[in-house]
Write an enzyme that holds these catalytic residues in place. Structure first.
Site, PDB file in Angstrom:
ATOM      1  N   SER A   1      30.198  32.500   6.613  1.00 43.71           N
ATOM      2  CA  SER A   1      31.962  33.019   7.682  1.00 43.71           C
ATOM      3  C   SER A   1      32.931  32.142   7.113  1.00 43.71           C
ATOM      4  CB  SER A   1      31.224  32.944   8.984  1.00 43.71           C
ATOM      5  OG  SER A   1      30.666  33.754   9.302  1.00 43.71           O
TER       6      SER A   1
ATOM      7  N   GLY B   1      36.149  39.035  -5.929  1.00 40.85           N
ATOM      8  CA  GLY B   1      37.063  39.713  -6.195  1.00 40.85           C
ATOM      9  C   GLY B   1      35.869  41.527  -5.957  1.00 40.85           C
TER      10      GLY B   1
ATOM     11  N   TYR C   1      26.193  46.511   1.390  1.00 42.82           N
ATOM     12  CA  TYR C   1      26.948  45.763   0.895  1.00 42.82           C
ATOM     13  C   TYR C   1      26.357  44.065   0.394  1.00 42.82           C
ATOM     14  CZ  TYR C   1      29.648  41.473   1.373  1.00 42.82           C
ATOM     15  OH  TYR C   1      30.233  39.695   0.721  1.00 42.82           O
TER      16      TYR C   1
ATOM     17  N   ASP D   1      41.425  46.581 -12.277  1.00 46.24           N
ATOM     18  CA  ASP D   1      40.298  47.502 -10.903  1.00 46.24           C
ATOM     19  C   ASP D   1      39.222  47.728 -12.179  1.00 46.24           C
ATOM     20  OD1 ASP D   1      38.164  49.386 -10.163  1.00 46.24           O
ATOM     21  OD2 ASP D   1      39.623  51.316 -10.665  1.00 46.24           O
TER      22      ASP D   1
ATOM     23  N   SER E   1      26.579  36.136  -0.237  1.00 47.22           N
ATOM     24  CA  SER E   1      26.647  36.320   0.374  1.00 47.22           C
ATOM     25  C   SER E   1      25.467  36.504   1.891  1.00 47.22           C
ATOM     26  CB  SER E   1      27.049  37.986   0.852  1.00 47.22           C
ATOM     27  OG  SER E   1      27.122  37.759   2.564  1.00 47.22           O
TER      28      SER E   1
ATOM     29  N   ARG F   1      28.038  32.487  16.859  1.00 49.05           N
ATOM     30  CA  ARG F   1      27.145  33.409  15.405  1.00 49.05           C
ATOM     31  C   ARG F   1      27.759  31.949  14.142  1.00 49.05           C
ATOM     32  NH1 ARG F   1      28.709  35.983  11.523  1.00 49.05           N
ATOM     33  NH2 ARG F   1      27.544  36.300   9.796  1.00 49.05           N
TER      34      ARG F   1
ATOM     35  N   ILE G   1      33.835  44.533  -3.549  1.00 46.36           N
ATOM     36  CA  ILE G   1      33.904  45.277  -1.492  1.00 46.36           C
ATOM     37  C   ILE G   1      33.373  43.887  -1.111  1.00 46.36           C
ATOM     38  CG2 ILE G   1      33.469  46.671   0.129  1.00 46.36           C
ATOM     39  CD1 ILE G   1      35.144  47.398  -1.885  1.00 46.36           C
ATOM     40  N   SER G   2      34.133  43.452   0.258  1.00 46.67           N
ATOM     41  CA  SER G   2      33.269  42.238   1.210  1.00 46.67           C
ATOM     42  C   SER G   2      33.113  42.579   2.815  1.00 46.67           C
ATOM     43  CB  SER G   2      34.758  41.224   0.855  1.00 46.67           C
ATOM     44  OG  SER G   2      35.426  41.589   1.976  1.00 46.67           O
TER      45      SER G   2
ATOM     46  N   HIS H   1      24.450  38.414   3.951  1.00 51.22           N
ATOM     47  CA  HIS H   1      23.865  39.115   4.023  1.00 51.22           C
ATOM     48  C   HIS H   1      23.184  39.741   3.252  1.00 51.22           C
ATOM     49  CE1 HIS H   1      27.028  39.844   7.624  1.00 51.22           C
ATOM     50  NE2 HIS H   1      28.371  39.000   7.064  1.00 51.22           N
TER      51      HIS H   1
END
Ligand code: 15L
Length: 249
Positions: free
Chosen positions: A148, A55, A119, A34, A94, A157, A57-58, A96
């Site tokens: 992506s 690793g 995120y 973890d 990312s 996209r 949260i994606s 994002h």
């Protein structure tokens, strides 16, 4: 996808996940860890020559799990790396981080952040943390803003954001091969005709993306009608992520 394709990079691959990983091959070490557990993260990093950090949260989630994995978890990773000889890190950032830019915008690596959710904000944190460890301690990191990464582009996209598996693999090879890396932002995208991101600052890296989402454009147009120009999928680089609420649970 990478598990079977990295064997030429290192004689031993240590694979880690919060979930169990089945059936290790003779050249694999398996660690269940973890990222929020600092001691476990240090044990995971000990002895590594390089770290491919995918690793955490994606996708968009409530703040609590993002905080544990992507914020506390990343701090734990960088502290572990600092204690363990500073192996080079490739950090999966990312698109994002910049998701509220328009698809008509063309971005350089120093463009202002425009994260499209919690995120994305956690990835902005990750980039800032990595840069601080570089400036303060010389810890090298590739800040890879992945578009992506799918087997093939799946919608309109992705004709701009697609990052082929082969181009990703070639990038990993370059990042761990180049004598001096520093802490560059790298747009994780293929050589897409409709791409939005400028990687021209990376001549020295020895990486040229070779695939082009355009090869799939006709097929996608046949399968799905193009989104209306005001559809977030067509408007924003982050696509639908720009429309998600702040999830509470
Ligand atoms: C990401 O950052 C996500 O990890 C992935 O699941 C995709 O949503 C990708 O971005 C994307 O924007 O297509």
């Amino acid at each position: 996808m990478l598990r079977d394709r990295l064997t030429h990079i290192a004689p031993i691959l240590r694979l880690a996940d919060i979930a169990p990983i089945a059936a290790p091959r003779p050249w694999e070490e398996i660690v269940q860890c973890d990222l929020a557990d600092a001691a476990a993260v240090e044990a995971m990093v000990a002895g590594c020559d390089g770290i491919l950090h995918l690793g955490g949260i994606s996708v968009e989630r409530p703040f609590a799990p993002i905080m544990q994995a992507n914020i506390l978890g990343l701090y734990n990773l960088y502290e572990a790396a600092r204690a363990q000889g500073q192996p080079r890190i490739l950090f999966a950032s990312s698109n994002h981080t910049v998701g509220f830019w328009q698809q008509s915008d063309r971005l350089r690596p120093d463009c202002p952040y425009r994260p499209d959710g919690l995120y994305g904000v956690s990835k902005v944190f990750g980039e800032a943390l990595a840069r601080m460890y570089f400036d303060k301690f010389g810890q090298e990191t590739a800040l890879l803003r992945i578009g992506s990464c799918t087997e093939r582009p799946e919608n309109h996209r992705m004709l701009g954001s697609w990052f082929s598996h082969d181009d990703f693999l070639r990038l990993i090879e370059a990042v761990f091969r180049v004598p001096k890396l520093g802490c560059p932002v790298i747009w994780g995208a293929s050589n897409n005709s409709r791409g939005w991101w400028d990687n021209s600052h990376l001549d020295w890296l020895g990486w040229q993306p070779q695939d082009n989402a355009e090869d799939y454009a006709a097929e996608i147009a046949r399968q799905q009608p193009p989104p209306a120009p005001d559809d977030p999928l067509a408007r924003f680089q982050g696509g639908l992520f720009t429309q998600f609420p702040i999830y509470k649970d």
